[in-house]
Motif scaffolding. Structure first.
Motif, PDB file in Angstrom:
ATOM      1  N   VAL A  55       0.844  -1.194   0.000  1.00  0.00           N
ATOM      2  CA  VAL A  55       0.000   0.000   0.000  1.00  0.00           C
ATOM      3  C   VAL A  55       0.878   1.243   0.000  1.00  0.00           C
ATOM      4  CG1 VAL A  55      -0.224   0.059   2.521  1.00  0.00           C
ATOM      5  CG2 VAL A  55      -1.994   1.071   1.094  1.00  0.00           C
ATOM      6  N   ASP A  56       0.520   2.228  -0.860  1.00  0.00           N
ATOM      7  CA  ASP A  56       1.322   3.430  -1.063  1.00  0.00           C
ATOM      8  C   ASP A  56       0.838   4.534  -0.121  1.00  0.00           C
ATOM      9  OD1 ASP A  56       2.796   5.578  -1.934  1.00  0.00           O
ATOM     10  OD2 ASP A  56       2.205   5.410  -4.040  1.00  0.00           O
ATOM     11  N   LEU A  57       1.660   4.885   0.863  1.00  0.00           N
ATOM     12  CA  LEU A  57       1.271   5.895   1.849  1.00  0.00           C
ATOM     13  C   LEU A  57       1.364   7.318   1.307  1.00  0.00           C
ATOM     14  CD1 LEU A  57       2.794   4.480   5.160  1.00  0.00           C
ATOM     15  CD2 LEU A  57       0.581   4.026   4.078  1.00  0.00           C
ATOM     16  N   ARG A  58       1.980   7.517   0.154  1.00  0.00           N
ATOM     17  CA  ARG A  58       2.002   8.865  -0.414  1.00  0.00           C
ATOM     18  C   ARG A  58       0.579   9.339  -0.721  1.00  0.00           C
ATOM     19  NH1 ARG A  58       5.698  12.369  -2.886  1.00  0.00           N
ATOM     20  NH2 ARG A  58       7.389  10.837  -2.780  1.00  0.00           N
ATOM     21  N   GLY A  59      -0.286   8.409  -1.112  1.00  0.00           N
ATOM     22  CA  GLY A  59      -1.669   8.774  -1.377  1.00  0.00           C
ATOM     23  C   GLY A  59      -2.421   9.210  -0.137  1.00  0.00           C
ATOM     24  N   VAL A  60      -1.908   8.862   1.043  1.00  0.00           N
ATOM     25  CA  VAL A  60      -2.518   9.269   2.309  1.00  0.00           C
ATOM     26  C   VAL A  60      -1.901  10.567   2.806  1.00  0.00           C
ATOM     27  CG1 VAL A  60      -2.872   8.636   4.720  1.00  0.00           C
ATOM     28  CG2 VAL A  60      -3.021   6.881   2.945  1.00  0.00           C
ATOM     29  N   THR A  61      -0.577  10.620   2.819  1.00  0.00           N
ATOM     30  CA  THR A  61       0.138  11.740   3.418  1.00  0.00           C
ATOM     31  C   THR A  61       0.282  12.934   2.479  1.00  0.00           C
ATOM     32  OG1 THR A  61       2.298  10.921   2.704  1.00  0.00           O
ATOM     33  CG2 THR A  61       1.462  10.125   4.821  1.00  0.00           C
ATOM     34  N   GLY A  62       0.233  12.674   1.173  1.00  0.00           N
ATOM     35  CA  GLY A  62       0.428  13.728   0.200  1.00  0.00           C
ATOM     36  C   GLY A  62       1.868  14.155   0.025  1.00  0.00           C
ATOM     37  N   ARG A  63       2.808  13.412   0.613  1.00  0.00           N
ATOM     38  CA  ARG A  63       4.217  13.758   0.462  1.00  0.00           C
ATOM     39  C   ARG A  63       5.081  12.526   0.714  1.00  0.00           C
ATOM     40  NH1 ARG A  63       4.641  17.769   5.675  1.00  0.00           N
ATOM     41  NH2 ARG A  63       4.855  16.222   7.328  1.00  0.00           N
ATOM     42  N   GLY A  64       6.373  12.677   0.411  1.00  0.00           N
ATOM     43  CA  GLY A  64       7.309  11.595   0.644  1.00  0.00           C
ATOM     44  C   GLY A  64       7.866  11.634   2.051  1.00  0.00           C
ATOM     45  N   VAL A  65       8.677  10.652   2.368  1.00  0.00           N
ATOM     46  CA  VAL A  65       9.305  10.619   3.684  1.00  0.00           C
ATOM     47  C   VAL A  65      10.315  11.753   3.789  1.00  0.00           C
ATOM     48  CG1 VAL A  65       9.014   8.112   3.850  1.00  0.00           C
ATOM     49  CG2 VAL A  65      11.186   9.048   3.021  1.00  0.00           C
ATOM     50  N   ASP A  66      10.652  12.115   5.010  1.00  0.00           N
ATOM     51  CA  ASP A  66      11.706  13.109   5.234  1.00  0.00           C
ATOM     52  C   ASP A  66      12.964  12.618   4.520  1.00  0.00           C
ATOM     53  OD1 ASP A  66      13.836  14.617   6.300  1.00  0.00           O
ATOM     54  OD2 ASP A  66      12.778  14.932   8.182  1.00  0.00           O
ATOM     55  N   PRO A  67      13.523  13.418   3.586  1.00  0.00           N
ATOM     56  CA  PRO A  67      14.683  12.944   2.813  1.00  0.00           C
ATOM     57  C   PRO A  67      15.892  12.603   3.679  1.00  0.00           C
ATOM     58  CG  PRO A  67      14.293  15.292   2.420  1.00  0.00           C
ATOM     59  CD  PRO A  67      13.101  14.773   3.144  1.00  0.00           C
ATOM     60  N   ASP A  68      15.956  13.134   4.890  1.00  0.00           N
ATOM     61  CA  ASP A  68      17.059  12.782   5.772  1.00  0.00           C
ATOM     62  C   ASP A  68      17.101  11.284   6.046  1.00  0.00           C
ATOM     63  OD1 ASP A  68      17.953  15.352   5.939  1.00  0.00           O
ATOM     64  OD2 ASP A  68      17.037  15.788   7.866  1.00  0.00           O
ATOM     65  N   HIS A  69      15.950  10.619   5.965  1.00  0.00           N
ATOM     66  CA  HIS A  69      15.910   9.184   6.260  1.00  0.00           C
ATOM     67  C   HIS A  69      16.540   8.337   5.157  1.00  0.00           C
ATOM     68  CE1 HIS A  69      13.705  10.164   9.738  1.00  0.00           C
ATOM     69  NE2 HIS A  69      12.550  10.375   9.161  1.00  0.00           N
ATOM     70  N   ALA A  92       3.382   3.405  13.214  1.00  0.00           N
ATOM     71  CA  ALA A  92       4.800   3.808  13.272  1.00  0.00           C
ATOM     72  C   ALA A  92       5.303   4.328  11.933  1.00  0.00           C
ATOM     73  CB  ALA A  92       5.658   2.636  13.737  1.00  0.00           C
ATOM     74  N   PHE A  93       4.706   3.884  10.822  1.00  0.00           N
ATOM     75  CA  PHE A  93       5.151   4.359   9.510  1.00  0.00           C
ATOM     76  C   PHE A  93       5.007   5.868   9.364  1.00  0.00           C
ATOM     77  CE2 PHE A  93       3.999  -0.049   7.780  1.00  0.00           C
ATOM     78  CZ  PHE A  93       5.311  -0.450   7.699  1.00  0.00           C
ATOM     79  N   TYR A  94       4.001   6.447  10.006  1.00  0.00           N
ATOM     80  CA  TYR A  94       3.710   7.863   9.794  1.00  0.00           C
ATOM     81  C   TYR A  94       4.671   8.773  10.551  1.00  0.00           C
ATOM     82  CZ  TYR A  94      -0.549   6.202   7.573  1.00  0.00           C
ATOM     83  OH  TYR A  94      -1.442   5.577   6.726  1.00  0.00           O
ATOM     84  N   GLY A  95       5.597   8.215  11.318  1.00  0.00           N
ATOM     85  CA  GLY A  95       6.559   9.025  12.041  1.00  0.00           C
ATOM     86  C   GLY A  95       7.787   9.411  11.241  1.00  0.00           C
ATOM     87  N   VAL A  96       7.860   9.018   9.961  1.00  0.00           N
ATOM     88  CA  VAL A  96       9.072   9.280   9.174  1.00  0.00           C
ATOM     89  C   VAL A  96       8.832  10.294   8.055  1.00  0.00           C
ATOM     90  CG1 VAL A  96      10.044   7.010   9.689  1.00  0.00           C
ATOM     91  CG2 VAL A  96       8.677   7.320   7.619  1.00  0.00           C
ATOM     92  N   PHE A  97       7.717  11.041   8.136  1.00  0.00           N
ATOM     93  CA  PHE A  97       7.388  11.987   7.077  1.00  0.00           C
ATOM     94  C   PHE A  97       7.801  13.415   7.396  1.00  0.00           C
ATOM     95  CE2 PHE A  97       4.854   8.362   5.948  1.00  0.00           C
ATOM     96  CZ  PHE A  97       4.836   8.381   4.565  1.00  0.00           C
TER      97      PHE A  97
END
Length: 278
Positions: free
Chosen positions: A95-109, A226-231
């Motif tokens: 499942v693609d979380l970009r469709g939920v969050t509207g953005r990618g993960v923090d690039p620092d990760h 926990a996935f949503y903590g890296v955006f």
């Protein structure tokens, strides 16, 4: 001499493509293992990143032994096939979380500064997803029913040489690398398993599925948040809700190949997800 490297990921793993060129279909695939927060950080909900392989790989020309060697990956990253030739396609079982969050993960990760939101990371510079374990049927958004993978198989064919040297580096940069061993193919393949699971679900003695409580319709996989903590900040959240068996799900438009059921894993609490390119 060449061999195939097969890596099977299980548990709370987030697949994040990094295209080599804007809009490209190849590059590097990062598999992020997020840290747990609050009450999930301790006890039965604690997650441990672990690398496992059959000890037969430690001796050239040996057969599989059926005994696993384990290495903890906490605080470290594993880079395999350094380069940018990985196939970045994510099938609909992830499942693609970009469709939920509207953005990618923090690039620092994806670089040396993880802001301590990750406990481990694997970066793949070659190969592709070749199969998944689809688990059960979940309600994603209201009225949207789909299987969500809990195991993902990644194959890198034609690895040159007669062995694989495994080495991890501190995920935050600095410090010394750590040697994990030199592995030799068995029947033309080196098999690795990467787990990000709760302690009771790790080898060598994971809890049998029939000892785990059956979910009720509407239950959430309690670790998925926990996935949503890296955006990089607050984002909208969608949590899957248990619906039933795979037979209760409609077919996917772009499915992955399905792995044999006996490959195991826990389909009810630790799922995988992805964040597709923007």
């Amino acid at each position: 001499m060449a061999f195939t490297l097969r890596i099977t990921f299980s548990g709370l793993c987030l697949f994040v493509p990094e295209p080599a060129t804007p809009g490209g279909t190849t590059g590097r695939m990062h598999v992020l293992m997020p840290g747990m927060f609050g009450h999930h950080h301790h006890g039965a909900d604690r997650h441990v990143p672990v690398l496992a392989y059959d000890t037969g790989h430690l001796v050239q020309g040996a057969a599989a032994m059926g005994v696993s060697a384990l290495a903890k990956l906490t605080g470290h990253e594993l880079v395999i096939a350094d380069g940018d030739g990985a196939n970045l396609h994510l099938c609909d079982h992830i499942v693609d979380l970009r469709g939920v969050t509207g953005r990618g993960v923090d690039p620092d990760h994806l670089g040396p500064d993880t802001k301590r939101k990750l406990v481990s990371r694997v970066t793949l510079g070659a190969g592709e997803i070749t199969g998944v374990s689809p688990g059960v049927c979940w309600e994603w958004r209201p009225g949207e029913f789909r299987p969500i993978a809990h195991r993902v198989q990644w194959d890198i064919p034609d690895v040159q040489g007669d062995s694989l040297i495994l080495e991890t580096a501190p995920i935050g940069g600095g410090g010394a690398s750590r040697a994990l061993g030199t592995l030799f193919p068995v029947d033309g393949r080196v098999n690795l398993e990467v787990f990000h699971e709760t302690p009771q679900d790790l080898p060598p003695d994971p809890m049998p599925m029939d000892h785990q409580p059956a979910p009720m319709p509407g239950d959430h996989p309690k670790h998925f948040s926990a996935f949503y903590g890296v955006f990089g900040g607050p984002v909208p959240m969608v949590l899957p809700r248990y619906w039933g068996t795979l037979a209760d799900c409609p077919p996917l438009a772009d499915p992955c190949a399905i792995l044999p059921p006996q490959m195991g894993g826990t389909p009810l609490t630790c799922l995988v997800a992805g964040v597709g390119p923007g």
